[in-house]
Write an enzyme that holds these catalytic residues in place. Structure first.
Site, PDB file in Angstrom:
ATOM      1  CE1 TYR A 139      72.867 -48.714  43.589  1.00  0.00           C
ATOM      2  CE2 TYR A 139      72.881 -46.364  43.083  1.00  0.00           C
ATOM      3  CZ  TYR A 139      72.578 -47.411  43.942  1.00  0.00           C
ATOM      4  OH  TYR A 139      71.985 -47.152  45.156  1.00  0.00           O
ATOM      5  CG  ASP A 234      69.607 -44.270  35.686  1.00  0.00           C
ATOM      6  OD1 ASP A 234      69.616 -43.029  35.880  1.00  0.00           O
ATOM      7  OD2 ASP A 234      69.895 -45.092  36.565  1.00  0.00           O
ATOM      8  CE  LYS A 262      73.272 -38.894  41.152  1.00  0.00           C
ATOM      9  NZ  LYS A 262      73.663 -39.235  42.501  1.00  0.00           N
TER      10      LYS A 262
HETATM   11  N1  HOZ Z   1      74.956 -43.836  44.894  1.00  0.00           N
HETATM   12  C1  HOZ Z   1      75.720 -42.648  44.941  1.00  0.00           C
HETATM   13  C2  HOZ Z   1      76.888 -42.697  44.056  1.00  0.00           C
HETATM   14  N2  HOZ Z   1      76.689 -43.107  42.734  1.00  0.00           N
HETATM   15  C3  HOZ Z   1      76.185 -42.329  46.326  1.00  0.00           C
HETATM   16  C4  HOZ Z   1      75.343 -41.322  46.945  1.00  0.00           C
HETATM   17  C5  HOZ Z   1      75.805 -40.823  48.326  1.00  0.00           C
HETATM   18  O1  HOZ Z   1      76.506 -41.511  49.026  1.00  0.00           O
HETATM   19  O2  HOZ Z   1      75.393 -39.745  48.673  1.00  0.00           O
END
Ligand code: HOZ
Length: 422
Positions: A139, A234, A262
């Site tokens: 992802y 990534d 992050k």
């Molecule tokens: N895409 C995020 C986890 N890999 C989730 C982010 C969120 O819900 O804050």
């Protein structure tokens, strides 16, 4: 009943601003967090939870870290956004280039999604090619080119190929199994001179955590370069987490471009992308690849991020984080084995995940073959006992420096009882 979450559901799709938070795959309603401190979340219902989500990665120094708070307060005195170059962004660029081996120049953005999206455009601009290779279950945020066979919430909710992504866009994304060099060679042979770049989470962490086998990453880079394609790491999750310089430092590998996010925001919204100067110099205003952002390089966010990065540089907590995480993984392993439940517990530094499977999980197919139905009861029991794991079998758990030995011992004790009761 007029609960906060019912009010949210009336005005926010699904009641949440990011799908996995809705708890749909684990059942029940999400709790609502009032405040967070150290390794704990405090809910509006008065529950104190030991948190292994860590705001999905950024909170490596614990929530509401006093140094980060002081830095944000200091920056706040000077204004919230300037819309001009500022000192924070210069410091941050220098810090990133110093820490991440492959990055010679870097640009700040506001999220990991923006960072990977910009890497893709830049790779296409540099190579004058259109196709991108990604891996099933990886992802990279929610922009069109990469929402094809995606992980994280897209997978959790059964939309790995999102509605709204055009066929044309999806056609330019070649999807392959991770850890499979033959598939990669074939794809290059079939699309020779068409592939602009491979984008990958070098250690995928959005289908659970999947480790690269042997020399997979090194060989992948070699194959891409043999076909004059770029490699985009990534490292939004793994950057400054697995090591200061991310997986590329850990594995001794040099990608062409890297997406970050992050941790470099210290809990505020920040992303960045960077790489070799000859590629980065194609960005406007120097070059023809356009990319921009009103809040990019925001002083508050970068004050937080600089403090987080400085603290990690000065304190180098990685060995300790690894030790604490290993304790949790060992206790899970013992407790599940005593219960006769087969698990795989991949771990790298302060990241780990739980697969209910009796052999190593190498790729998306293995993830889907695991006994995922076992996750939800485990998650719910742990939550009842005050331990918050990510609310999906496809996410990764994070440990922070605020998870002290005492907290970890208590967690292990609780988890053993939770698993015994399943
Ligand atoms: N895409 C995020 C986890 N890999 C989730 C982010 C969120 O819900 O804050």
């Amino acid at each position: 009943m007029d609960t906060l979450f019912n009010r949210a559901k009336k005005r926010i799709p699904g009641g949440v601003n990011s799908p996995v938070r809705a708890f749909r795959s684990v059942g029940g309603e999400p709790f609502i967090t009032e405040r967070a401190e150290g390794c704990h979340l405090y809910t509006t219902e008065g529950q104190k939870l030991t948190d292994f989500v860590g705001t999905w990665g950024p909170a490596i120094l614990g929530h509401n870290n006093p140094e980060i708070r002081a830095a944000v307060n200091g920056a706040l005195e000077k204004g919230t956004s300037f819309g001009t170059p500022n000192p924070y962004e210069v410091t941050m660029a220098e810090l990133i280039c110093e820490a991440v081996p492959s990055i010679e120049k870097v640009r700040m953005v506001n999220s990991g999604t923006e960072a990977t999206m910009s890497c893709i455009r830049l790779a296409r601009g540099f190579t004058q090619r259109e196709k991108i290779i990604k891996f099933e279950g990886c992802y990279h945020g929610h922009h069109d080119s990469l929402l094809v066979k995606a992980g994280s919430g897209a997978l959790t909710f059964g939309n790995p190929d999102s509605a709204g992504v055009t066929e044309g866009t999806a056609r330019d994304t070649v999807v392959l199994p991770y850890n499979d060099l033959d598939a990669l060679k074939n794809a290059f042979e079939q699309n020779s001179e068409e592939i602009a770049a491979i984008i990958l989470e070098p250690i995928p962490a959005n289908m659970g955590l999947v480790m690269p086998e042997g020399n997979y990453l090194k060989n992948l880079v070699e194959i891409a370069h043999n076909f004059s394609a770029l490699v985009i790491f990534d490292e939004v999750m793994s950057g400054f987490r697995v090591a200061l310089g991310g997986v590329q430092e850990w594995a001794g590998i040099t990608p062409d471009l890297t997406a970050l996010g992050k941790i470099i925001g210290g809990g505020l919204p920040v992303g960045a992308f960077g790489g070799r100067a000859e590629i980065m110099d194609l960005l406007a205003p120097d070059g023809p690849v356009y990319q921009a952002g009103t809040l990019s390089g925001n002083p508050l966010a970068l004050a937080a991020g600089i403090t987080a990065v400085n603290t990690l540089q000065n304190e180098s907590p990685y060995a300790k984080l690894d030790e604490m995480t290993q304790m949790i993984v060992d206790c899970l392993s013992e407790a599940f084995s005593a219960k006769g439940i087969a698990v795989q517990l991949p771990q790298i530094g302060s990241m780990f995940s739980i697969f209910f499977a009796d052999s190593a999980v190498r790729n998306f197919e293995d993830v889907m073959a695991s006994e995922r139905h076992r996750f939800s009861p485990f998650f719910s029991e742990a939550l009842k006992k005050g331990i918050f794991f990510p609310p999906s079998a496809f996410e990764t758990c994070f440990v922070s420096t605020a998870h002290t030995q005492d907290v970890v011992e208590q967690t292990c004790d609780t988890l053993s009882r939770v698993i015994q009761s399943l």
